[in-house]
Design an enzyme around this catalytic site. Structure first.
Site, PDB file in Angstrom:
ATOM      1  N   SER A  15       0.818  -1.218   0.000  1.00 51.50           N
ATOM      2  CA  SER A  15       0.000   0.000   0.000  1.00 51.50           C
ATOM      3  C   SER A  15       0.850   1.267   0.000  1.00 51.50           C
ATOM      4  CB  SER A  15      -0.941   0.023   1.213  1.00 51.50           C
ATOM      5  OG  SER A  15      -0.202  -0.075   2.417  1.00 51.50           O
ATOM      6  N   ASP A 199      -1.501   7.256   9.980  1.00 48.68           N
ATOM      7  CA  ASP A 199      -2.204   6.386  10.923  1.00 48.68           C
ATOM      8  C   ASP A 199      -1.262   5.493  11.724  1.00 48.68           C
ATOM      9  OD1 ASP A 199      -1.318   4.690   8.961  1.00 48.68           O
ATOM     10  OD2 ASP A 199      -3.307   4.157   8.199  1.00 48.68           O
ATOM     11  N   HIS A 202       1.003   4.175   7.425  1.00 48.60           N
ATOM     12  CA  HIS A 202       1.066   4.733   6.073  1.00 48.60           C
ATOM     13  C   HIS A 202       1.609   6.163   6.093  1.00 48.60           C
ATOM     14  CE1 HIS A 202      -2.066   1.557   5.887  1.00 48.60           C
ATOM     15  NE2 HIS A 202      -1.390   1.249   4.784  1.00 48.60           N
TER      16      HIS A 202
END
Length: 261
Positions: A15, A199, A202
């Site tokens: 991600s 968070d 990320h």
């Protein structure tokens, strides 16, 4: 189907790579500086680890036979570890030794003449996972409905970053030590990592800015031929057309982005 006009940079990751095309993400900025010189291909897969990416990579990277018909991947940037380092309570967890073996296997695919995907013009960059702010991530997990487990720890991710560094040294490829650069920027204080993380896991714009700066610096130092400042646009700038309009068709023929070749 688009014609083969220029070569490419492939970003392979989880991600953190997938999100690289967010506004001012590292992939978006990379695409900007390489515009008209090399295309940036984002092969980031949210949630993936190195176990799962291996069969995907075999489908994403052309075989030797196919390579004559497609753009050459000049730079392969491999960025994993954030999910491999998940605690065993998560299916994403990959044991440390297998994580290292998987990274070496990815490099083998493009660097070994015995590989069906051998690509001698591809240069590899390994990037370490960034540090995690475990309490910030735990709060994010607790806010879910139902709550998620505390599945990341600062020291565990550090060991995966160290493992990625070991693999890069062993395989003789370039390294971007994202973990150290971001931790240093946070004053080496875990709670201060929130300045670079959305968070706890990320990256935000400030975090991606460090990644972009360190990646382009590493390319300049290790693979200078492939640095954007050393390339030329495949198609000339418009002012060159205007200087000789009579011969514009000749001027507009595709040229090599690598002027030294």
């Amino acid at each position: 189907m688009a014609a083969y006009v220029q070569d490419a940079i492939m970003l392979l990751g989880d991600s953190l790579t997938q999100g690289g095309f967010e506004l001012n993400g590292f992939a978006a900025r990379l695409a900007h500086v390489y515009n008209r010189k090399m295309d940036v291909i984002n092969r980031g897969f949210s949630g993936y680890n190195t176990d799962w990416i291996l069969p995907v990579f075999e489908q994403c990277f052309a075989t030797q036979h196919e390579q004559q018909h497609v753009p050459k991947v000049r730079l392969l940037v491999i960025w994993f570890g954030a999910n491999d380092a998940a605690l065993p309570v998560r299916d994403q967890h990959v044991p440390l030794d297998r994580f290292k073996a998987n990274l070496s296997k990815l490099i083998w695919h493009v660097s070994s003449p015995e590989s069906p995907r051998y690509s001698p013009e591809t240069r590899v960059v390994i990037m370490t996972p960034p540090p995690v702010n475990a309490d910030q991530w735990a709060a994010r997990q607790a806010s879910k409905d139902p709550p998620g487990p505390r599945d990341r720890e600062f020291e565990v991710t550090r060991t995966y970053a160290e493992a990625a560094k070991e693999v890069a040294a062993k395989e003789g490829v370039a390294l971007v030590d994202v973990w150290t650069k971001i931790y240093d920027a946070a004053g080496r204080v875990e709670k201060e990592l929130s300045r670079f993380l959305t968070d706890g896991l990320h990256l935000n714009e400030a975090g991606y800015s460090i990644v972009f700066d360190e990646l382009t610096k590493t390319i300049a130092e290790k693979y200078p031929k492939y640095h954007h400042d050393n390339l030329q646009p495949v198609f000339v700038f418009f002012n060159e057309i205007c200087e000789d309009l009579e011969h514009y068709k000749e001027i507009l023929k595709k040229r090599n982005a690598f002027p030294q070749d």
